[in-house]
Enzyme design. Structure first.
Site, PDB file in Angstrom:
ATOM      1  N   GLU A   1     -25.976   1.346   3.763  1.00 37.25           N
ATOM      2  CA  GLU A   1     -26.386   0.071   3.179  1.00 37.25           C
ATOM      3  C   GLU A   1     -26.081  -1.091   4.123  1.00 37.25           C
ATOM      4  O   GLU A   1     -25.007  -1.123   4.730  1.00 37.25           O
ATOM      5  CB  GLU A   1     -25.652  -0.152   1.849  1.00 37.25           C
ATOM      6  CG  GLU A   1     -26.229  -1.298   1.053  1.00 37.25           C
ATOM      7  CD  GLU A   1     -25.531  -1.483  -0.297  1.00 37.25           C
ATOM      8  OE1 GLU A   1     -26.165  -2.021  -1.217  1.00 37.25           O
ATOM      9  OE2 GLU A   1     -24.355  -1.094  -0.421  1.00 37.25           O
TER      10      GLU A   1
ATOM     11  N   MET B   1     -18.477   2.598  -0.727  1.00 35.22           N
ATOM     12  CA  MET B   1     -19.937   2.664  -0.799  1.00 35.22           C
ATOM     13  C   MET B   1     -20.355   3.656  -1.869  1.00 35.22           C
ATOM     14  O   MET B   1     -19.860   4.783  -1.924  1.00 35.22           O
ATOM     15  CB  MET B   1     -20.509   3.075   0.571  1.00 35.22           C
ATOM     16  CG  MET B   1     -22.018   3.217   0.592  1.00 35.22           C
ATOM     17  SD  MET B   1     -22.841   1.676   0.177  1.00 35.22           S
ATOM     18  CE  MET B   1     -24.381   2.309  -0.473  1.00 35.22           C
TER      19      MET B   1
ATOM     20  N   GLU C   1     -17.574   1.114  -7.956  1.00 31.94           N
ATOM     21  CA  GLU C   1     -18.503   2.087  -7.365  1.00 31.94           C
ATOM     22  C   GLU C   1     -19.077   3.034  -8.417  1.00 31.94           C
ATOM     23  O   GLU C   1     -20.234   3.450  -8.318  1.00 31.94           O
ATOM     24  CB  GLU C   1     -17.802   2.881  -6.264  1.00 31.94           C
ATOM     25  CG  GLU C   1     -17.251   2.041  -5.125  1.00 31.94           C
ATOM     26  CD  GLU C   1     -18.285   1.130  -4.479  1.00 31.94           C
ATOM     27  OE1 GLU C   1     -19.483   1.472  -4.486  1.00 31.94           O
ATOM     28  OE2 GLU C   1     -17.887   0.057  -3.987  1.00 31.94           O
TER      29      GLU C   1
ATOM     30  N   HIS D   1     -21.920   1.436 -10.121  1.00 32.84           N
ATOM     31  CA  HIS D   1     -23.120   1.509  -9.278  1.00 32.84           C
ATOM     32  C   HIS D   1     -23.920   2.796  -9.504  1.00 32.84           C
ATOM     33  O   HIS D   1     -25.113   2.831  -9.214  1.00 32.84           O
ATOM     34  CB  HIS D   1     -22.728   1.463  -7.803  1.00 32.84           C
ATOM     35  CG  HIS D   1     -22.634   0.090  -7.234  1.00 32.84           C
ATOM     36  ND1 HIS D   1     -23.594  -0.872  -7.420  1.00 32.84           N
ATOM     37  CD2 HIS D   1     -21.684  -0.475  -6.430  1.00 32.84           C
ATOM     38  CE1 HIS D   1     -23.252  -1.978  -6.770  1.00 32.84           C
ATOM     39  NE2 HIS D   1     -22.092  -1.761  -6.171  1.00 32.84           N
TER      40      HIS D   1
ATOM     41  N   GLU E   1     -24.592  -5.632  -7.144  1.00 28.83           N
ATOM     42  CA  GLU E   1     -23.210  -5.956  -6.811  1.00 28.83           C
ATOM     43  C   GLU E   1     -22.532  -6.807  -7.878  1.00 28.83           C
ATOM     44  O   GLU E   1     -21.361  -6.596  -8.200  1.00 28.83           O
ATOM     45  CB  GLU E   1     -23.141  -6.653  -5.445  1.00 28.83           C
ATOM     46  CG  GLU E   1     -23.660  -5.804  -4.294  1.00 28.83           C
ATOM     47  CD  GLU E   1     -22.896  -4.491  -4.123  1.00 28.83           C
ATOM     48  OE1 GLU E   1     -21.800  -4.343  -4.700  1.00 28.83           O
ATOM     49  OE2 GLU E   1     -23.396  -3.602  -3.416  1.00 28.83           O
TER      50      GLU E   1
END
Length: 854
Positions: free
Chosen positions: A174, A314, A349, A352, A371
């Site tokens: 990313e 990530m 995370e 996400h 985010e």
């Protein structure tokens, strides 16, 4: 992706020009600004990837088959590619033919001409004849080198206990770095499934998005000791979420929750420090499944600690990667802050996996959806586990500083290039975005907001979406004008200052709004917002109410004549409030009888900012601070210490002794109340408050007794690292370093070199930036760019040094002299930390020098 932010500064100029200044890369990448987007006429549906790394040589090779759906006649196919040598490519066309009434599928190889386009980060495959609409396969081979800036496919280096160097191969894609590992349609809209295999040494472990389907020896060359690891087919994901990690890893025991196997992976020997993370993830998964109303989208969840990693973490689907210091902790020695960070990053995370992985933003201008939502929901999830940490107190408010600058931007911003995509990962995206979401949730109600989120998830699962899609889902669940309200918050920069005064002889409360600037422009702006203003009417019986404030001015009827009121009840609104002198005095009378600790903190930070912007005299802030001297709430106390400490920037040497006396006047009563030693049953927040008070007293307050006590504890700590409470380690080291000599410098350096946990290693290293003596600052500067310091730590070290009042100009000279080396040795995405820390340079001459350099 998780990034740590302090009070960031959005620079006047584009960070693109700052971060690439003076480097050869600037010539190559700037040209991509006008490159545009990939064609919508060719869409990938599946990638079959085989990757063979040679870690010793720093290279890798691969083969790739991409199933394509061509929507309109095409004579060329364009993919993204950077630094790869692409070869042996052809298009495979399959067609049905009939022979003797039987259907046969015939494959035909169509040759292509390969054109590399390095300036636009692309590779073009040109055919002799145009392809008609239909399904095809692009086959190719490629080779590449591991990246040296912790992006794309890179090597993370580390040393074992014997000092021997080792490396692991890791991905960090990313926003636009998958193209550095394999040619691909490297835009989030092009979601596809992935079949990934890797050829590696038999002694190594490979982890990817999906579980391992099979693992077998490489038959063609058994003498090389190689094996082929093949992973199961992934769900549809964007290229930036592809993960492949290869190294000497070991897992914790698996925990299964809601049918999902959860493991924490670390370099062998460190896996025991993954237990806390494992337990946290296992508790969070059922909570998230229930909240989103859609099950976690795959069957396994790996949390992987990488020894040298650029961002904090990530969110690769099913294979989340982390810096070691935000995943691995020794529960016996970990500080409360260390545990809070680990829990927060894991929750961020994992959020996400739904908001970003399952439903992906269509383009990088909407990355705030990923985010900001992960930051907001990650906090909500950790608060569910540990409400005693009170993570909502003060939530999102430090973004008000960044967003009050003239150079700020809207949450949603136009993105045309990879450089601009990288710039979106900032305070505005993460912190302002999440604060605005919390304000929206407060406005519509938690249950209604959750229904909107669930509708959004079910509608767009395994697809892409935009900002408007979320607003319409919440609007459909709430029957409120959500798109209209949120448009003012998402598509325009800044936020309102709401001024409060009495009207009509105290019968009404008068409100006005205007855009707030820390440094007001000569001509006021006419910007206005739809603000859901929450009121707390103070008095014998506190009552709350809410009003949508969408005009420049508004009168609200008071429940009683001249009733005192706190505007921004619960401190959820993303705005600042300026009270008239009369109104402020009434609020201060209810400081400890009508306001919650979070509301007191809100009042303090608003007053601090209004003083800085010259909207209020310094005398009003000092009076308010004096009223807070007796504060006992463990969340507010360290905030008061922080407010007192920040004034050091404005204190000239001649009055520094008087300023130190003021710090002691404000904080010594807190020290007497809290002491050094934790009491039985004491909360984590009280321990953190103690650390905040003692740290300021022993550094900027120069309280001799506190300094002596810290040195005594430091001597014990050097002999036995378990001799002092984990929450005191940071404050003791900070006081010793701030007041230290070359002797203490070498002692703390030795602690860093022998640290046994990631938290200790990071803490000890960063303490070297706190020494004040010029010769010791020079030592740390030299260390920051040496091979002794990992790539991930260099930007933070330089940032800390720039924030050191005694070091900042010496450090700035060093940064200017070594800028090309800094750019070459730091992850590009982390360089904003260095640039942002230049805010410490505060004279007119400094400003002129900064502008000239950048």
């Amino acid at each position: 992706m998780y990034k740590r932010f302090g009070v960031a500064v959005v620079t006047v100029m584009s960070l693109t020009s700052l971060l690439t200044a003076g480097t050869a890369e600037a010539v190559t990448t700037t040209a991509s600004n006008d490159a545009g987007r990939l064609s919508k006429n060719v869409v990938p549906t599946n990638y079959t990837l085989v990757i063979e790394p040679d870690i010793n040589k720093g290279t890798f090779s691969g083969s790739e088959k991409v199933k394509l759906h061509v929507l309109a006649k095409q004579q060329e196919i364009v993919l993204n590619s950077v630094g790869l040598n692409v070869k042996n490519a052809f298009i495979l066309r399959k067609s049905a033919e009939f022979e003797h009434h039987r259907k046969h599928i015939v494959s035909k190889r169509l040759p292509v001409k390969i054109e590399m386009m390095p300036q636009s980060e692309r590779v073009k495959f040109v055919l002799e004849e145009s392809l008609s609409p239909g399904s095809y396969e692009l086959d190719l081979e490629f080779t590449g080198k591991f990246d040296d800036k912790l992006r794309g496919f890179f090597l993370a280096n580390y040393k074992d206990d014997k000092g021997q160097k080792h490396s692991v191969a890791c991905t960090q894609m990313e926003p636009t770095d998958a193209r550095r590992m394999f040619p691909c349609f490297d835009e989030p809209e092009y979601k596809a499934t992935y079949s990934i295999s890797t050829i590696i040494d038999k002694g190594l472990t490979a982890i990817s998005n999906s579980a391992i389907a099979k693992e077998e020896d490489l038959i063609k060359s058994p003498e090389l000791g190689k094996k082929v690891v093949t992973f199961k087919l992934t769900p549809k994901i964007s290229s930036y979420l592809v993960a492949l990690v290869i190294g000497d890893f070991a897992p914790t025991e698996a925990k299964t929750e809601d049918g999902v196997d959860i493991r924490v992976w670390a370099i062998k020997g460190k896996e025991a420090m993954g237990t806390y993370a494992l337990e946290t993830a296992a508790k969070l998964l059922p909570y998230m499944n229930k909240y989103f109303g859609v099950k976690y989208p795959t069957k396994k969840l790996d949390l992987i600690a990488i020894p040298d990693f650029g961002p904090g973490a990530m969110e690769n689907l099913g294979a989340i990667t982390f810096k070691e210091s935000v995943l691995l902790v020794d529960e016996k020695t970990a500080s409360t802050n260390g545990k809070q960070v680990v829990a927060a990053v894991i929750a961020h995370e994992m959020a996400h996996q739904w908001f970003g992985d399952l439903v992906t933003t269509r383009w990088w201008d909407d990355i705030w959806l990923n985010e900001a939502f992960a930051s907001w929901f990650g906090t909500k999830a950790v608060d569910y586990l540990r409400p005693d940490w009170r993570l909502w107190d003060g939530f999102g408010r430090h973004a008000l500083w960044t967003d009050s600058l003239k150079s700020t931007r809207a949450i949603h911003a136009n993105v045309k290039s990879p450089e601009q995509a990288m710039e979106m990962f900032d305070d505005i995206t993460y912190v302002k975005g999440s604060a605005v979401l919390r304000m929206l949730e407060r406005y519509v109600g938690q249950d209604i907001f959750q229904r909107g989120v669930q509708l959004y998830m079910k509608t767009h699962a395994f697809k892409t979406a935009t900002t408007e899609d979320l607003w319409w889902a919440v609007a459909a669940s709430s029957s409120k004008p959500i798109p209209e309200m949120m448009h003012s918050w998402i598509y325009q920069p800044g936020y309102p200052l709401i001024s409060v005064s009495s009207a009509n002889a105290g019968k009404d409360l008068h409100l006005s709004q205007q855009r707030y600037f820390l440094d007001p422009p000569a001509k006021p702006t006419t910007t206005k917002w739809m603000v859901p203003v929450a009121f707390k009417w103070l008095g014998n019986e506190a009552k709350t109410s809410m009003e949508m404030f969408d005009q420049t001015e508004l009168n609200i009827a008071c429940p009683a004549v001249s009733a005192p009121v706190f505007v921004n009840a619960d401190a959820v609104g993303f705005y600042r409030v300026s009270y008239s002198k009369e109104q402020l005095e009434k609020v201060e009378e209810s400081l400890y009888t009508g306001l919650t600790p979070n509301e007191r903190y809100c009042l303090l930070t608003d007053m601090d900012s209004l003083t800085a912007s010259l909207n209020k005299p310094v005398s009003e802030e000092l009076r308010l601070m004096k009223s807070c001297k007796a504060e006992e709430d463990p969340f507010v106390v360290p905030q008061i210490a922080s407010r007192v400490a920040q004034w050091r920037k404005f204190v000239i040497p001649a009055v520094r002794p008087a300023y130190q006396q003021y710090i002691q006047y404000m904080l010594l009563p807190q020290k007497e109340r809290l002491g050094w030693q934790a009491q039985e049953g004491e909360s984590d927040l009280v321990q953190q408050a103690r650390s905040g008070v003692l740290s300021v007293l022993g550094t900027y307050g120069q309280h001799r007794e506190t300094i002596a006590e810290a040195r005594t504890l430091f001597a014990k700590y050097r002999a036995d690292r378990t001799s002092i409470a984990p929450n005191l380690v940071n404050v003791v080291l900070n006081i010793v370093a701030y007041n230290g000599s070359a002797v203490e410098y070498e002692q703390i350096k030795q602690l860093w070199q022998t640290a046994k946990t990631p938290e200790s290693e990071e803490t000890d290293l960063m303490m070297l930036a706190n020494f004040q003596k010029p010769e010791l600052i020079q030592k740390t500067l030299a260390l920051s760019l040496s091979n002794q310091v990992q790539t991930q730590d260099r930007p933070r070290m330089l940032s800390s040094l720039l924030g050191n009042d005694s070091a900042k100009r010496m450090v700035w000279s060093f940064v200017k002299l070594h800028w090309p080396e800094i750019v070459s040795k730091c992850p590009p995405m982390a360089l904003d930390r260095v640039v942002g820390s230049c805010r410490s340079l505060d004279t007119a001459a400094d400003e002129k020098d900064l502008r000239l350099f950048f």
